[in-house]
Design an enzyme around this catalytic site. Structure first.
Site, PDB file in Angstrom:
ATOM      1  N   HIS A  88       0.856  -1.183   0.000  1.00  0.00           N
ATOM      2  CA  HIS A  88       0.000   0.000   0.000  1.00  0.00           C
ATOM      3  C   HIS A  88       0.892   1.233   0.000  1.00  0.00           C
ATOM      4  O   HIS A  88       2.087   1.137   0.311  1.00  0.00           O
ATOM      5  CB  HIS A  88      -0.918   0.009   1.222  1.00  0.00           C
ATOM      6  CG  HIS A  88      -0.179  -0.170   2.513  1.00  0.00           C
ATOM      7  ND1 HIS A  88       0.560   0.829   3.101  1.00  0.00           N
ATOM      8  CD2 HIS A  88      -0.038  -1.250   3.300  1.00  0.00           C
ATOM      9  CE1 HIS A  88       1.116   0.377   4.203  1.00  0.00           C
ATOM     10  NE2 HIS A  88       0.778  -0.884   4.347  1.00  0.00           N
ATOM     11  N   GLY A 128      14.955 -20.280   7.510  1.00  0.00           N
ATOM     12  CA  GLY A 128      13.713 -20.327   8.265  1.00  0.00           C
ATOM     13  C   GLY A 128      13.340 -18.993   8.889  1.00  0.00           C
ATOM     14  O   GLY A 128      14.189 -18.270   9.399  1.00  0.00           O
ATOM     15  N   THR A 153      13.783  -6.306   2.087  1.00  0.00           N
ATOM     16  CA  THR A 153      12.858  -5.206   1.799  1.00  0.00           C
ATOM     17  C   THR A 153      13.150  -4.453   0.514  1.00  0.00           C
ATOM     18  O   THR A 153      12.283  -3.734   0.026  1.00  0.00           O
ATOM     19  CB  THR A 153      12.896  -4.168   2.935  1.00  0.00           C
ATOM     20  OG1 THR A 153      14.204  -3.591   2.997  1.00  0.00           O
ATOM     21  CG2 THR A 153      12.543  -4.796   4.261  1.00  0.00           C
ATOM     22  N   LYS A 154      14.343  -4.541   0.005  1.00  0.00           N
ATOM     23  CA  LYS A 154      14.752  -3.668  -1.101  1.00  0.00           C
ATOM     24  C   LYS A 154      14.531  -4.302  -2.457  1.00  0.00           C
ATOM     25  O   LYS A 154      14.716  -5.493  -2.645  1.00  0.00           O
ATOM     26  CB  LYS A 154      16.239  -3.302  -0.967  1.00  0.00           C
ATOM     27  CG  LYS A 154      16.578  -2.547   0.290  1.00  0.00           C
ATOM     28  CD  LYS A 154      15.933  -1.187   0.277  1.00  0.00           C
ATOM     29  CE  LYS A 154      16.312  -0.425   1.532  1.00  0.00           C
ATOM     30  NZ  LYS A 154      15.671   0.828   1.654  1.00  0.00           N
TER      31      LYS A 154
END
Length: 82
Positions: A21, A50, A73-74
């Protein structure tokens, strides 16, 4: 869409999140704002430890190793070898 290359090993409790979002709170508008999806691509011969989390829009390249409990995240490519 999630693509996973051949011979890739994925540990237990790995999360792949393709939904997202807007980050701007005004555009996000609480829960009334837009949502969208981005692809995740994991190259062949990779290891995902894991408990790792891979977020929307990430490409993990051929032969990469993602450590246990990591958060990827990138946008971009992580690869080993060649």
């Amino acid at each position: 869409m999630v693509t996973i290359g051949s011979r890739t090993l994925i540990g237990p409790n790995v999360s792949l999140y393709t939904g997202s979002h807007p980050l701007d709170p005004e555009v996000r508008n609480g829960t009334a704002g837009p949502e969208f999806g981005k692809e995740i691509h994991i190259g062949e011969d990779s290891w995902i430890g894991g408990g790792a989390t891979v977020l929307a829009g990430v490409t993990i390249g051929k032969g990469a190793v993602v450590g246990a409990a990591s958060v990827v995240t990138k946008v971009g490519s992580i690869s080993c070898g060649e």
